[in-house]
Design an enzyme around this catalytic site. Structure first.
Site, mmCIF file in Angstrom:
data_model
loop_
_atom_site.group_PDB
_atom_site.id
_atom_site.type_symbol
_atom_site.label_atom_id
_atom_site.label_comp_id
_atom_site.label_asym_id
_atom_site.label_seq_id
_atom_site.Cartn_x
_atom_site.Cartn_y
_atom_site.Cartn_z
ATOM 1 N N GLU A 35 -4.644 5.774 -2.736
ATOM 2 C CA GLU A 35 -5.993 5.094 -2.949
ATOM 3 C C GLU A 35 -6.317 5.300 -4.044
ATOM 4 O O GLU A 35 -7.502 4.937 -4.434
ATOM 5 C CB GLU A 35 -6.466 6.155 -1.843
ATOM 6 C CG GLU A 35 -6.206 6.526 -0.452
ATOM 7 C CD GLU A 35 -7.254 7.481 -0.301
ATOM 8 O OE1 GLU A 35 -8.457 8.390 -0.516
ATOM 9 O OE2 GLU A 35 -7.001 7.905 1.134
ATOM 10 N N CYS A 36 -5.627 4.289 -4.973
ATOM 11 C CA CYS A 36 -5.812 3.753 -5.871
ATOM 12 C C CYS A 36 -5.657 2.982 -6.515
ATOM 13 O O CYS A 36 -5.082 1.226 -5.818
ATOM 14 C CB CYS A 36 -4.191 4.707 -7.177
ATOM 15 S SG CYS A 36 -4.610 3.299 -8.659
ATOM 16 N N GLY A 37 -6.826 2.259 -7.438
ATOM 17 C CA GLY A 37 -7.007 0.064 -8.154
ATOM 18 C C GLY A 37 -5.263 -0.081 -8.196
ATOM 19 O O GLY A 37 -5.287 -1.235 -7.480
#
Length: 182
Positions: A35-37
């Site tokens: 769930e990271c950029g």
């Protein structure tokens, strides 16, 4: 002198995997999050893996929840997400810590071999990370700690760390460095 082959990891089911099983291969060890950029890098990493795996190249994926809680869920949840969303086929290991007292011994060693060399400020997320770190710790650049998800360590066929790539590094340049070792 130690090499990567002196370490082991736990697979997502908790079984020990000796990294000596990868002896003679070029490795890219990556701490990941779902769930990271930077999570879309999974797509590029899988494409790179598809192009190079037959040339004795492996990506070792180690999910880590230490950076903004961006790797929630169980090891199986993470594996399923990666398979369904990005079609990943490279080995994925147990979610682990990469910094602090509970960091994997492998990561303590990796960081001792190659420290932080800075972010690629051309990347759109780099200024955000720098601003965030400057506010929390003005000396953050001096530490060899992993700064964020998708930091990569390149290991040659002798098991030595030859490069560290921060998550802001262009993956085309990472692939060039890998190809130079194949």
């Amino acid at each position: 002198m130690k090499t990567v082959y002196d370490f082991s990891l736990l697979d997502k089911k908790g079984n020990e995997v000796k990294l000596s099983e990868y002896k003679g291969k070029v490795l890219l060890i990556v701490n990941t999050a779902t769930e990271c950029g930077f999570t879309p890098q999974y797509e590029e990493l899988e494409a790179m893996y598809g192009r190079l795996k037959d040339k004795d190249f492996e990506i070792l994926d180690i999910p880590c929840n230490q950076f903004g809680g961006q790797a929630p869920g169980s090891d199986e949840d993470i594996a399923q997400f990666c398979r369904l969303k990005f079609g990943t086929k490279f080995p994925q290991f147990k979610k682990s810590e990469v910094n602090g007292d509970d960091a994997l011994p492998l990561y303590k060693w990796l960081k001792s071999q190659k420290g932080f060399e800075g972010f690629d400020m051309e990347h759109k997320i780099a200024p955000i990370l720098v601003d965030m770190f400057d506010k929390s710790n003005p000396d953050w650049r001096k530490s060899s700690d992993i700064k964020w998800n998708f930091t990569k360590f390149l290991i040659n066929r002798e098991g030595e760390v030859v490069a560290r790539f921060e998550p802001t590094k262009d993956l085309a340049k990472v692939e060039e460095a890998i190809k130079a070792l194949l």
